[in-house]
Design a protein around this motif. Structure first.
Motif, PDB file in Angstrom:
ATOM      1  N   VAL A 159       0.860  -1.185   0.000  1.00  0.00           N
ATOM      2  CA  VAL A 159       0.000   0.000   0.000  1.00  0.00           C
ATOM      3  C   VAL A 159       0.896   1.234   0.000  1.00  0.00           C
ATOM      4  N   ALA A 160       0.806   2.051  -1.043  1.00  0.00           N
ATOM      5  CA  ALA A 160       1.703   3.201  -1.176  1.00  0.00           C
ATOM      6  C   ALA A 160       1.332   4.329  -0.233  1.00  0.00           C
ATOM      7  N   VAL A 161       0.033   4.565  -0.050  1.00  0.00           N
ATOM      8  CA  VAL A 161      -0.469   5.632   0.806  1.00  0.00           C
ATOM      9  C   VAL A 161      -1.577   5.048   1.662  1.00  0.00           C
ATOM     10  N   ARG A 162      -1.540   5.320   2.989  1.00  0.00           N
ATOM     11  CA  ARG A 162      -2.537   4.737   3.874  1.00  0.00           C
ATOM     12  C   ARG A 162      -3.144   5.820   4.788  1.00  0.00           C
ATOM     13  N   ASP A 163      -4.460   5.988   4.651  1.00  0.00           N
ATOM     14  CA  ASP A 163      -5.229   6.865   5.550  1.00  0.00           C
ATOM     15  C   ASP A 163      -4.658   8.277   5.647  1.00  0.00           C
ATOM     16  N   PHE A 164      -4.374   8.884   4.488  1.00  0.00           N
ATOM     17  CA  PHE A 164      -3.915  10.277   4.486  1.00  0.00           C
ATOM     18  C   PHE A 164      -5.116  11.181   4.799  1.00  0.00           C
ATOM     19  N   ALA A 184       8.542   6.508   0.527  1.00  0.00           N
ATOM     20  CA  ALA A 184       7.610   6.666   1.645  1.00  0.00           C
ATOM     21  C   ALA A 184       6.184   6.951   1.169  1.00  0.00           C
ATOM     22  N   GLY A 185       6.015   7.443  -0.055  1.00  0.00           N
ATOM     23  CA  GLY A 185       4.685   7.747  -0.582  1.00  0.00           C
ATOM     24  C   GLY A 185       4.477   9.206  -0.921  1.00  0.00           C
ATOM     25  N   LYS A 186       5.566  10.003  -0.912  1.00  0.00           N
ATOM     26  CA  LYS A 186       5.447  11.450  -1.138  1.00  0.00           C
ATOM     27  C   LYS A 186       4.954  11.753  -2.549  1.00  0.00           C
ATOM     28  N   VAL A 198       5.437  14.721   7.826  1.00  0.00           N
ATOM     29  CA  VAL A 198       6.464  13.676   7.795  1.00  0.00           C
ATOM     30  C   VAL A 198       5.786  12.363   7.448  1.00  0.00           C
ATOM     31  N   ILE A 199       6.246  11.732   6.369  1.00  0.00           N
ATOM     32  CA  ILE A 199       5.646  10.481   5.887  1.00  0.00           C
ATOM     33  C   ILE A 199       6.624   9.345   6.126  1.00  0.00           C
ATOM     34  N   ASP A 200       6.119   8.262   6.672  1.00  0.00           N
ATOM     35  CA  ASP A 200       6.936   7.075   6.900  1.00  0.00           C
ATOM     36  C   ASP A 200       6.113   5.845   6.554  1.00  0.00           C
ATOM     37  N   LEU A 232      10.629  11.672  14.710  1.00  0.00           N
ATOM     38  CA  LEU A 232      11.298  11.193  13.496  1.00  0.00           C
ATOM     39  C   LEU A 232      11.902  12.353  12.710  1.00  0.00           C
ATOM     40  N   TYR A 233      11.158  13.468  12.591  1.00  0.00           N
ATOM     41  CA  TYR A 233      11.660  14.609  11.821  1.00  0.00           C
ATOM     42  C   TYR A 233      12.959  15.123  12.427  1.00  0.00           C
TER      43      TYR A 233
END
Length: 603
Positions: free
Chosen positions: A372-377, A395-397, A569-571, A590-591
């Protein structure tokens, strides 16, 4: 009987498609071609009859004393034959000229169809191997198949007219001659149909291997991989892979050709037996005084020509059937439909953003991928706000940018602009409201002016407007230093081109994005090839040119995003933190960890 229908039905369908295809490309040229071919088809009948009259006239003249004989009838017939020869030569030249012109028109028409569909299909198809196979087959057939269809159609029509004329002469001889000759031609026709079927199946099966060979050849011969090929000495290895693929393709094709040659020889022997059987019939009737010598020559030539026309007709028909390979592939390609639904009654797109952009529990998974590339944005970008999305590669950016541009639709959730789902707007309006550059931006091998002017949908863009965008992007001075300024050709693909540095190319792409003057400006890793000083200058300029517009910055280099109003921040496909630079550093999450790690490299 059923087997015969299964063979004939695809051919009739192919013939209908081919006729429509040729007619649509140029009705006037099609009419001209048909008219010329009708006359060409009937001309052999006149030649044969004049030949018969000539031989009979000479024969009768030999029976009359020389002092009483007249050469006038013979001279008149010879003049008729000469006129027919001149007309035949003129028609041959005319038919050839029309055919060549029409072939170019048909080819261009076909390219236009392929290009229109290539632009229309979704981005998803370009990331699909089966689509690439279909596109490759269509492109491989493009250089010659339209011409083959046109020539086969015209030759089929001409041979059919001539065959009918010969049939009229042979019916005068005896009606049974016609079915005998037709039956002897059938085996060759079916051999050609079987050959077309096997070739079609083989080419479809071997498209992936053919495409692999084409790809390796591209690596060896084009600039795309030229540096790596030389640095890592990849030439011998790539050549070996190309030879291996081509050896398999060549050996299989040669084996098919050998089988077809033997089958074709057997079929032609049957035809020869039939022709000489009819020859014997004519000779016996002449021997018994039922036919004149002129009749003998005329019928011998009629049989010979009818046999040739039958073979030519069979060849043309089988070529049309073989062109089912092209037409099936073309129709398969043209039948591709967008998976992005178009709004039946699209909502008017806002002239300026009022509420902003909202992602509501958006998830996305690329087709044929488990990850899954992007989850619950879930987030909102306010009008005029400058936000950044940061995270490691993968990360999906970039995926969220594709979703915002509606290159894909979310697997679940929805994206809204001013409260309206993107799917309720016209796709063109959504994409027209967004501008930007991607990390893998295109280096268009056009003039500097055209490179930038491509940012707007207009036939002509004034040079001052282009230059202003270049100044804002910081590439104006670099372009002015080129020999012809904005008229200078960029890149080395064409003669006289000038190569730019990677950073300068990126600034050209940025100027193109600026010129578009869209409401949303996206920069996807825009500074990856710039040094620190150039990077700082670009982002100062970025904040200036993006004033009043919503700006989205995608980056994994955290030093570039400190000035953003908000940072996400996407992880691993999820948003794990958001806030200003100072907020995120204070949280020591994380950032902060990534920022401090990257900062060590600058100390």
């Amino acid at each position: 009987m059923n087997s015969l229908l299964l063979r004939i039905r695809p051919f009739l369908q192919t013939l209908r498609y081919a006729l429509a295809f040729v007619w649509q490309s140029s009705p006037s040229l099609a009419v001209g071609s048909i008219a010329v071919r009708v006359v060409q088809g009937l001309l052999p009948l006149a030649v044969l009859y004049l030949t018969k009259l000539l031989i009979d006239a000479v024969t009768e003249g030999l029976k009359v004393p020389s002092q009483e004989a007249s050469l006038t009838p013979i001279a008149t017939i010879l003049a008729g034959l000469a006129g027919a020869a001149v007309i035949s030569a003129m028609l041959t030249v005319g038919a050839s000229l029309i055919s060549r012109i029409h072939a170019q028109v048909v080819t261009d028409h076909m390219h236009a169809l392929l290009q229109a569909k290539s632009v229309e299909v979704d981005l998803e198809y370009y990331e699909n191997a089966r689509y690439q196979d279909t596109l490759h087959r269509a492109q491989q057939e493009a250089p010659y198949r339209p011409t083959a269809i046109l020539n086969a159609l015209l030759q089929c029509f001409q041979d059919g007219i001539s065959l009918l004329a010969m049939a009229g002469i042979l019916w005068w001889l005896h009606w049974a001659v016609i079915p005998v000759l037709a039956l002897t031609a059938i085996p060759y026709f079916f051999v050609r149909l079987q050959q077309a079927n096997r070739l079609f199946a083989w080419e479809r099966e071997r498209t992936p291997l053919e495409r692999k060979a084409w790809y390796v050849n591209m690596l060896l011969t084009q600039a795309t991989a030229a540096k790596e090929v030389r640095l890592f000495d990849l030439g011998p290895r790539l050549q070996k892979w190309f030879r291996e693929a081509r050896t398999v393709l060549r050996q299989e094709r040669i084996a098919l050709e050998r089988r077809w040659a033997l089958a074709g020889l057997a079929a032609q022997i049957v035809g020869v037996i039939g022709v000489f059987g009819v020859y014997s019939f004519v000779a016996v009737r002449t021997f018994h005084g039922l036919l004149t010598v002129g009749d003998l020559v005329m019928f011998f030539q009629a049989i010979q020509r009818a046999s040739g026309f039958l073979e030519g007709l069979g060849w043309s028909v089988s070529n049309l059937y073989e062109s089912n390979l092209f037409l099936t592939t073309l129709n398969e390609f043209l039948a591709i439909r967008s998976k992005l639904p178009q709004a039946v009654r699209p909502r008017p797109f806002p002239a300026s953003l009022g509420q902003g952009i909202t992602f509501e529990q958006v998830s996305f998974q690329y087709p044929h991928e488990e990850r899954v590339a992007v989850r619950d944005f879930t987030f909102t970008i306010k009008p005029g706000e400058h936000v950044a999305f940061v995270g490691a590669n993968g990360a999906g950016k970039t995926t969220l940018v594709k979703l915002l541009c509606r290159l894909y639709d979310p697997t679940s959730g929805r994206i809204t602009i001013d409260g309206t789902d993107l799917r309720d707007y016209a796709i063109g309006d959504v994409r027209g409201a967004v501008s930007g550059i991607f990390q893998d931006f295109v280096k268009f091998q056009f003039s500097a002016k055209d490179n930038i002017a491509l940012g707007v949908n207009a036939s002509e863009v004034a040079l001052p407007v282009v230059a202003q965008a270049a100044k804002q992007a910081g590439v104006h001075e670099a372009i002015e230093r080129l020999p012809k300024g904005y008229e200078s050709l960029l890149g080395k693909l064409f003669d006289g081109g000038h190569e730019l540095s990677i950073g300068e190319w990126q600034k050209v792409a940025l100027a193109r994005a600026i010129l578009r003057n869209s409401q949303v400006l996206i920069l996807d890793e825009p500074t990856s090839a710039m040094d620190a000083k150039a990077e700082a200058e670009l982002f100062e300029r970025f904040h200036e040119l993006a004033q009043g517009r919503t700006a989205i910055l995608i980056s994994h280099r955290l030093s570039t995003v400190k000035m953003a109003d908000r940072i996400f921040v996407i992880d691993r496909g999820q948003i794990v933190e958001q806030g200003t630079h100072d907020d995120l550093m204070g949280r020591q999450g994380l950032y902060a960890s990534l920022f401090l790690t990257q900062a060590q490299h600058y100390q």
